[in-house]
Design a protein around this motif. Structure first.
Motif, PDB file in Angstrom:
ATOM      1  N   ASN A 342     -15.370  23.821   3.238  1.00  0.00           N
ATOM      2  CA  ASN A 342     -14.027  24.396   3.324  1.00  0.00           C
ATOM      3  C   ASN A 342     -13.144  23.774   2.262  1.00  0.00           C
ATOM      4  O   ASN A 342     -13.267  22.578   1.952  1.00  0.00           O
ATOM      5  N   THR A 343     -12.225  24.566   1.709  1.00  0.00           N
ATOM      6  CA  THR A 343     -11.371  24.066   0.631  1.00  0.00           C
ATOM      7  C   THR A 343     -10.409  22.982   1.101  1.00  0.00           C
ATOM      8  O   THR A 343      -9.972  22.156   0.297  1.00  0.00           O
ATOM      9  N   ALA A 344     -10.052  22.998   2.398  1.00  0.00           N
ATOM     10  CA  ALA A 344      -9.109  22.000   2.927  1.00  0.00           C
ATOM     11  C   ALA A 344      -9.759  21.259   4.078  1.00  0.00           C
ATOM     12  O   ALA A 344      -9.287  21.301   5.218  1.00  0.00           O
ATOM     13  N   ASP A 345     -10.858  20.591   3.787  1.00  0.00           N
ATOM     14  CA  ASP A 345     -11.581  19.797   4.776  1.00  0.00           C
ATOM     15  C   ASP A 345     -11.171  18.337   4.623  1.00  0.00           C
ATOM     16  O   ASP A 345     -11.458  17.707   3.607  1.00  0.00           O
ATOM     17  N   GLY A 346     -10.509  17.803   5.634  1.00  0.00           N
ATOM     18  CA  GLY A 346     -10.151  16.388   5.622  1.00  0.00           C
ATOM     19  C   GLY A 346     -11.057  15.553   6.500  1.00  0.00           C
ATOM     20  O   GLY A 346     -10.847  14.348   6.620  1.00  0.00           O
ATOM     21  N   ALA A 348     -14.703  15.712   6.228  1.00  0.00           N
ATOM     22  CA  ALA A 348     -15.626  15.260   5.181  1.00  0.00           C
ATOM     23  C   ALA A 348     -15.034  15.809   3.899  1.00  0.00           C
ATOM     24  O   ALA A 348     -15.129  17.002   3.614  1.00  0.00           O
ATOM     25  N   SER A 349     -14.401  14.976   3.140  1.00  0.00           N
ATOM     26  CA  SER A 349     -13.552  15.409   2.034  1.00  0.00           C
ATOM     27  C   SER A 349     -14.250  16.405   1.114  1.00  0.00           C
ATOM     28  O   SER A 349     -15.379  16.193   0.666  1.00  0.00           O
ATOM     29  N   THR A 350     -13.559  17.510   0.839  1.00  0.00           N
ATOM     30  CA  THR A 350     -14.048  18.482  -0.143  1.00  0.00           C
ATOM     31  C   THR A 350     -14.304  17.812  -1.488  1.00  0.00           C
ATOM     32  O   THR A 350     -15.172  18.249  -2.254  1.00  0.00           O
ATOM     33  N   ASP A 351     -13.575  16.739  -1.754  1.00  0.00           N
ATOM     34  CA  ASP A 351     -13.722  16.036  -3.028  1.00  0.00           C
ATOM     35  C   ASP A 351     -15.102  15.396  -3.180  1.00  0.00           C
ATOM     36  O   ASP A 351     -15.490  15.017  -4.289  1.00  0.00           O
ATOM     37  N   GLN A 352     -15.832  15.282  -2.065  1.00  0.00           N
ATOM     38  CA  GLN A 352     -17.215  14.810  -2.161  1.00  0.00           C
ATOM     39  C   GLN A 352     -18.034  15.706  -3.092  1.00  0.00           C
ATOM     40  O   GLN A 352     -18.971  15.237  -3.747  1.00  0.00           O
ATOM     41  N   GLU A 353     -17.691  16.984  -3.154  1.00  0.00           N
ATOM     42  CA  GLU A 353     -18.431  17.911  -4.014  1.00  0.00           C
ATOM     43  C   GLU A 353     -18.236  17.568  -5.489  1.00  0.00           C
ATOM     44  O   GLU A 353     -19.161  17.707  -6.299  1.00  0.00           O
ATOM     45  N   ASN A 354     -17.033  17.152  -5.843  1.00  0.00           N
ATOM     46  CA  ASN A 354     -16.759  16.722  -7.215  1.00  0.00           C
ATOM     47  C   ASN A 354     -17.637  15.521  -7.560  1.00  0.00           C
ATOM     48  O   ASN A 354     -18.279  15.469  -8.624  1.00  0.00           O
ATOM     49  N   LEU A 372     -20.610  26.057  -3.059  1.00  0.00           N
ATOM     50  CA  LEU A 372     -19.848  27.179  -2.533  1.00  0.00           C
ATOM     51  C   LEU A 372     -18.679  26.663  -1.707  1.00  0.00           C
ATOM     52  O   LEU A 372     -18.768  25.607  -1.073  1.00  0.00           O
ATOM     53  N   PHE A 373     -17.588  27.445  -1.702  1.00  0.00           N
ATOM     54  CA  PHE A 373     -16.383  27.037  -0.977  1.00  0.00           C
ATOM     55  C   PHE A 373     -15.847  28.197  -0.150  1.00  0.00           C
ATOM     56  O   PHE A 373     -15.839  29.346  -0.597  1.00  0.00           O
ATOM     57  N   SER A 374     -15.407  27.849   1.046  1.00  0.00           N
ATOM     58  CA  SER A 374     -14.790  28.787   1.978  1.00  0.00           C
ATOM     59  C   SER A 374     -13.312  28.429   2.096  1.00  0.00           C
ATOM     60  O   SER A 374     -12.972  27.266   2.348  1.00  0.00           O
ATOM     61  N   ASP A 375     -12.440  29.402   1.920  1.00  0.00           N
ATOM     62  CA  ASP A 375     -11.005  29.136   1.818  1.00  0.00           C
ATOM     63  C   ASP A 375     -10.374  29.012   3.204  1.00  0.00           C
ATOM     64  O   ASP A 375      -9.721  29.938   3.695  1.00  0.00           O
ATOM     65  N   ARG A 376     -10.577  27.852   3.810  1.00  0.00           N
ATOM     66  CA  ARG A 376     -10.022  27.584   5.138  1.00  0.00           C
ATOM     67  C   ARG A 376      -9.656  26.110   5.251  1.00  0.00           C
ATOM     68  O   ARG A 376     -10.236  25.257   4.584  1.00  0.00           O
ATOM     69  N   GLY A 377      -8.711  25.828   6.147  1.00  0.00           N
ATOM     70  CA  GLY A 377      -8.508  24.470   6.606  1.00  0.00           C
ATOM     71  C   GLY A 377      -9.548  24.151   7.670  1.00  0.00           C
ATOM     72  O   GLY A 377     -10.243  25.038   8.161  1.00  0.00           O
ATOM     73  N   ASN A 378      -9.669  22.893   8.038  1.00  0.00           N
ATOM     74  CA  ASN A 378     -10.558  22.417   9.093  1.00  0.00           C
ATOM     75  C   ASN A 378     -11.884  21.932   8.529  1.00  0.00           C
ATOM     76  O   ASN A 378     -12.152  22.026   7.332  1.00  0.00           O
ATOM     77  N   HIS A 379     -12.705  21.394   9.423  1.00  0.00           N
ATOM     78  CA  HIS A 379     -13.994  20.800   9.078  1.00  0.00           C
ATOM     79  C   HIS A 379     -15.113  21.678   9.621  1.00  0.00           C
ATOM     80  O   HIS A 379     -15.131  22.007  10.814  1.00  0.00           O
TER      81      HIS A 379
END
Length: 453
Positions: A342-346, A348-354, A372-379
């Motif tokens: 998810n784009t706004a996952d706090g 497991a940080s989305t930044d892990q993908e970077n 791949l990214f899903s445009d949602r908040g949440n985990h």
């Protein structure tokens, strides 16, 4: 006739169960429960699933999970895929080390008692997504592909980032309180004190500004609810970011950290040498912090100076070494890897993908990675259809040696072909369900704060 298989201390016994047209096997290997499901007509592909971090005391269903969602499990079996998973020895907590052993034990059992798969795809959710990546790196001849959803890939980074968040909360919002952040004498009391400080801070502009600063050190997003659009108003943005901070303090703070400290033989995390002013400067949430401090009329520089003056926390070297031995992938991609976040996952940080993409660029084959990214908040807020499409993408890559079209448009069109029963998304927090449309999107995550390397 279906056989329910029980394996104890290396001894195999079998007892009959009601026939269902396919086979179910359950049992225990070296103290770890396992489950295997085989379809009526197996296509030769096995999906080896690794479950997420289970917090002790939560009402987790007792069965061994085989997929993130039941719809995914049912679709895979209906389409000829076999499924297998271990519950890991102990089941709860930071069970990465036993999972790496127990999952391979299940694969061994499957090959002896069902058959040798032509292809084995390792999949996993959250902590389990990182486990799936590690399984492929450590067993290059046995894992054909990896699908890692909402994955913690660098398992040390979340503990360091949680330390930064709770360090700032204790320093700025609970000064003088008896709160142990690591190796706590009373982990539950220290955790509760942090949660109380967060709730207290939400009531005032000054408290909210300092919560935003604490959250910025981990790039915690100001979007928490999977079923709603991202909030716009400042107070609501900070409230949703603070919900991520509460989750971090609960799962990775003093109480959650105690499980890892027991396994690792000490504290693996640190903030020695961390410049919080520099960390804020590179944070994706710097703008939110500056806006909040202006609204509160606070001096941001003064609070950063308070953090700089606070005594730091040192790691236990052997415990940090434990994390590098068992919990941090190298990025060598012996098998293709597909990630979904998810784009706004706090959580497991989305930044892990970077971070993981950089590891693959340095040590692996970049053509073997698709993110791949899903445009949602949440985990882990994905529908069954989105998970199935991600798995089908990997099946195609494994079978043909080539990636199919992974553009958001192509993936969303595939998701839309599924009925509404496959479009249900759960909002982790209140565990409410809603039918949502396809959400694949282009996204470039920020840099991971406090990466292990």
């Amino acid at each position: 006739m279906v056989l329910v298989v029980v394996l104890l201390a290396g001894l195999l016994t079998a007892t009959p169960a009601t026939a269902t047209g396919r086979q179910t096997h359950t049992g225990v290997i070296d103290g770890a429960a396992f489950r295997v499901e085989t379809p009526e007509r197996w296509n030769g592909t096995l999906v080896l699933y690794s479950h997420a971090y289970f917090s002790d005391g939560l009402p987790i269903p007792p069965e061994v999970w085989l997929a993130n969602r039941k719809e995914t499990e049912h679709w895979l079996l209906a389409n000829g895929y076999a499924l297998a998973a271990s519950d890991y020895q102990g089941r709860f907590g930071f069970a990465v080390e036993p999972a790496l052993r127990d999952q391979i034990a299940v694969l061994d059992w499957f090959e002896r008692n069902v058959g040798k798969p032509r292809r084995t795809v390792a999949s996993g959710m959250s902590m389990g997504g990182g486990i799936a990546v590690l399984l492929a790196e450590r067993n290059p001849r046995r894992i054909s592909g990896v699908v890692a959803t909402c994955a913690d890939l660098d398992h040390l980074a979340p503990y360091n980032m949680s330390l930064d968040v709770t360090f700032a909360i204790r320093t700025l919002l609970a000064p003088g309180e008896d709160i142990d952040l690591v190796l706590a004498d009373d982990p539950a009391a220290s955790t509760q004190a942090l949660l109380t400080a967060i709730e207290r801070a939400l009531a005032t502009p000054e408290g909210r500004a300092r919560l935003a600063l604490a959250g910025a050190f981990a790039n915690l997003p100001p979007w928490r609810h999977a079923h709603h659009a991202p909030p716009v108003e400042l107070v609501e943005r900070i409230k949703q970011q603070a919900a991520w901070a509460e989750g971090s303090a609960s799962a990775l703070g003093p109480a959650g950290r105690a499980d890892l400290e027991r396994r690792a033989g000490g504290n693996p995390a640190w903030n020695v040498g961390v410049d919080y002013g520099r960390q804020l400067a590179r944070s994706s949430q710097r703008g939110l912090v500056e806006e909040a401090y202006r609204a509160a009329g606070l001096d941001l520089g003064a609070d950063l100076a308070r953090l700089a003056a606070e005594p730091r926390i040192f790691p236990d070297a052997w415990a940090t070494g434990y994390m590098y031995r068992y919990a941090i992938p190298r990025g060598i991609t012996p098998a293709p890897v597909l990630t979904l976040h998810n784009t706004a996952d706090g959580g497991a940080s989305t930044d892990q993908e970077n971070w993981y993409a950089a590891q693959v660029a340095a040590r692996g084959d970049q053509d073997r990675l698709r993110q791949l990214f899903s445009d949602r908040g949440n985990h882990c807020a994905f529908s069954g259809a989105e998970e199935i499409v991600s798995l089908r993408t990997m099946f195609t890559r494994v079978e043909t040696g080539r990636w199919p079209d992974t553009s958001p448009g192509a993936l969303n069109a595939e998701v839309a072909e599924f009925g509404p029963e496959y479009q249900v998304v759960t909002n982790f927090g209140d565990f409410a369900d809603a039918v949502l449309g396809p959400s694949f999107v282009e996204h470039r995550p920020a840099g991971l704060q406090r990466a292990s390397r």
